[in-house]
Design a protein around this motif. Structure first.
Motif, short mmCIF file in Angstrom:
data_model
loop_
_atom_site.label_atom_id
_atom_site.label_comp_id
_atom_site.label_asym_id
_atom_site.label_seq_id
_atom_site.Cartn_x
_atom_site.Cartn_y
_atom_site.Cartn_z
N GLU A 196 0.83 -1.21 0.00
CA GLU A 196 0.00 0.00 0.00
C GLU A 196 0.87 1.26 0.00
OE1 GLU A 196 -3.37 0.39 -0.22
OE2 GLU A 196 -3.50 -1.78 -0.53
N LYS A 197 1.91 1.25 0.81
CA LYS A 197 2.82 2.40 0.88
C LYS A 197 3.61 2.55 -0.42
CE LYS A 197 3.14 1.87 5.83
NZ LYS A 197 3.87 1.22 6.90
N LEU A 198 4.05 1.44 -0.97
CA LEU A 198 4.78 1.48 -2.24
C LEU A 198 3.93 2.09 -3.35
CD1 LEU A 198 7.44 0.33 -3.72
CD2 LEU A 198 5.86 -1.42 -4.53
N ALA A 236 4.80 5.53 -5.44
CA ALA A 236 4.97 5.54 -6.90
C ALA A 236 4.00 6.53 -7.55
CB ALA A 236 4.76 4.13 -7.46
N ALA A 237 2.78 6.57 -7.05
CA ALA A 237 1.75 7.44 -7.64
C ALA A 237 2.09 8.92 -7.53
CB ALA A 237 0.40 7.16 -7.00
N SER A 238 2.98 9.27 -6.63
CA SER A 238 3.32 10.68 -6.44
C SER A 238 4.41 11.16 -7.41
CB SER A 238 3.76 10.92 -4.99
OG SER A 238 5.03 10.34 -4.74
N PHE A 239 4.95 10.26 -8.25
CA PHE A 239 6.04 10.63 -9.15
C PHE A 239 5.55 10.96 -10.55
CE2 PHE A 239 8.52 9.08 -5.76
CZ PHE A 239 9.79 9.60 -5.92
N THR A 240 6.24 11.90 -11.18
CA THR A 240 5.95 12.30 -12.55
C THR A 240 6.03 11.10 -13.47
OG1 THR A 240 6.87 14.49 -12.15
CG2 THR A 240 6.72 13.78 -14.46
N GLY A 241 5.05 10.96 -14.34
CA GLY A 241 5.05 9.90 -15.33
C GLY A 241 4.41 8.60 -14.87
N TYR A 242 4.02 8.54 -13.60
CA TYR A 242 3.37 7.33 -13.08
C TYR A 242 2.09 7.06 -13.86
CZ TYR A 242 0.36 4.57 -10.05
OH TYR A 242 -0.50 3.62 -9.56
N GLN A 243 1.88 5.80 -14.22
CA GLN A 243 0.65 5.42 -14.92
C GLN A 243 -0.21 4.44 -14.12
OE1 GLN A 243 1.90 4.14 -18.86
NE2 GLN A 243 1.82 6.25 -19.60
N ARG A 283 4.01 0.77 -13.74
CA ARG A 283 4.13 1.34 -15.08
C ARG A 283 4.33 2.85 -15.03
NH1 ARG A 283 -0.26 -0.42 -19.29
NH2 ARG A 283 1.01 -2.29 -19.14
N PHE A 284 5.32 3.30 -15.80
CA PHE A 284 5.59 4.72 -15.98
C PHE A 284 5.58 5.04 -17.47
CE2 PHE A 284 6.85 4.56 -11.63
CZ PHE A 284 6.82 5.87 -11.17
N ASP A 285 5.49 6.33 -17.78
CA ASP A 285 5.41 6.74 -19.19
C ASP A 285 6.72 6.63 -19.94
OD1 ASP A 285 6.66 8.85 -17.88
OD2 ASP A 285 5.47 10.41 -18.85
N ASN A 286 7.86 6.69 -19.22
CA ASN A 286 9.15 6.52 -19.89
C ASN A 286 10.21 6.08 -18.88
OD1 ASN A 286 10.59 8.90 -18.76
ND2 ASN A 286 9.15 10.09 -20.00
N ILE A 287 11.33 5.66 -19.39
CA ILE A 287 12.37 5.09 -18.53
C ILE A 287 12.98 6.13 -17.60
CG2 ILE A 287 14.31 5.35 -20.14
CD1 ILE A 287 14.93 2.32 -19.17
N ASP A 288 13.09 7.37 -18.05
CA ASP A 288 13.66 8.41 -17.19
C ASP A 288 12.81 8.62 -15.94
OD1 ASP A 288 15.86 8.90 -18.86
OD2 ASP A 288 14.70 10.30 -20.08
N LEU A 337 10.66 6.47 -14.67
CA LEU A 337 10.75 5.26 -13.87
C LEU A 337 12.01 5.27 -13.02
CD1 LEU A 337 9.85 2.38 -13.06
CD2 LEU A 337 11.10 1.56 -15.06
N TYR A 338 13.14 5.63 -13.61
CA TYR A 338 14.40 5.67 -12.86
C TYR A 338 14.37 6.72 -11.75
CZ TYR A 338 16.93 2.27 -15.67
OH TYR A 338 17.36 1.12 -16.27
N GLN A 339 13.66 7.82 -11.97
CA GLN A 339 13.52 8.81 -10.90
C GLN A 339 12.88 8.18 -9.67
OE1 GLN A 339 14.58 12.05 -10.60
NE2 GLN A 339 15.70 11.61 -12.48
N TRP A 340 11.87 7.35 -9.90
CA TRP A 340 11.21 6.68 -8.79
C TRP A 340 12.10 5.58 -8.20
CZ3 TRP A 340 9.04 1.54 -8.76
CH2 TRP A 340 8.43 1.23 -7.55
N ILE A 341 12.71 4.76 -9.05
CA ILE A 341 13.56 3.66 -8.58
C ILE A 341 14.69 4.18 -7.71
CG2 ILE A 341 15.28 1.95 -9.33
CD1 ILE A 341 13.48 1.38 -11.74
N GLN A 342 15.27 5.31 -8.09
CA GLN A 342 16.42 5.86 -7.37
C GLN A 342 16.05 6.84 -6.27
OE1 GLN A 342 18.59 7.37 -10.74
NE2 GLN A 342 19.44 5.36 -11.23
N SER A 343 14.77 6.95 -5.98
CA SER A 343 14.32 7.92 -4.99
C SER A 343 14.58 7.46 -3.56
CB SER A 343 12.81 8.17 -5.16
OG SER A 343 12.07 7.04 -4.72
N GLY A 344 14.64 8.41 -2.67
CA GLY A 344 14.78 8.12 -1.25
C GLY A 344 13.59 7.35 -0.71
N GLN A 345 12.40 7.64 -1.24
CA GLN A 345 11.20 6.92 -0.81
C GLN A 345 11.32 5.43 -1.10
OE1 GLN A 345 8.42 9.31 -3.07
NE2 GLN A 345 7.33 9.80 -1.18
#
Length: 102
Positions: free
Chosen positions: A31-33, A37-44, A63-68, A70-78
Motif C-alpha cells: 500500500e505504501k509502495l 509511486a503514484a506521487s512521481f511524474t510519469g506514473y501510470q 508502469r511509468f510513461d518513460n524510462i527516465d 521510472l528511474y527517478q522513482w527507482i532511485q528515490s529516497g522513498q
C-alpha cells in the motif's frame, strides 16, 4: 528526455516470495509502495498479481510513461526507504525486470 522509437510506457516487473508469517505486513508495505509511486511524474499504474492456492509469490507491475521517470522513482529516497524494510518480509531476494511490452 525523448528517444526515437520509445514505447509509450515502461513497466517494472517485481517478483517477491513473501514469508508466510509476514503476508499482512507485506500487504501494508505494498500500500505504501503504491502511494509512493503514484506521487512521481510519469506514473501510470500499479497492478498487483496476488498469490493463489496457498502460494506466497507476488508480482507487482509498476508502469511509468518513460524510462527516465521510472528511474527517478527507482532511485528515490522513498523507494530506498521501502527497500530497507522489505528484506525482513521475503524468502530470498527480490527479482526485477524492465519490460516495454507489459
Amino acid at each position: 528526455m525523448t528517444y526515437p522509437h520509445q514505447p509509450d510506457h515502461i513497466t517494472l516487473v517485481i517478483t517477491h516470495s513473501v514469508r508466510r508469517d509476514k503476508l499482512t505486513e507485506y500487504e501494508s508495505w505494498l500500500e505504501k509502495l503504491m502511494a509512493d509511486a503514484a506521487s512521481f511524474t510519469g506514473y501510470q499504474s500499479v497492478k498487483i498479481l496476488r498469490p493463489v492456492h496457498g502460494e506466497t509469490i507476488y508480482t507487482v507491475l509498476v508502469r511509468f510513461d518513460n524510462i527516465d521517470n521510472l528511474y527517478q522513482w527507482i532511485q528515490s529516497g522513498q523507494r530506498e526507504s521501502r527497500e530497507k524494510t522489505l528484506a525482513n518480509l521475503l524468502n530470498g531476494q527480490e527479482y526485477i525486470e524492465l519490460r516495454t511490452q507489459a
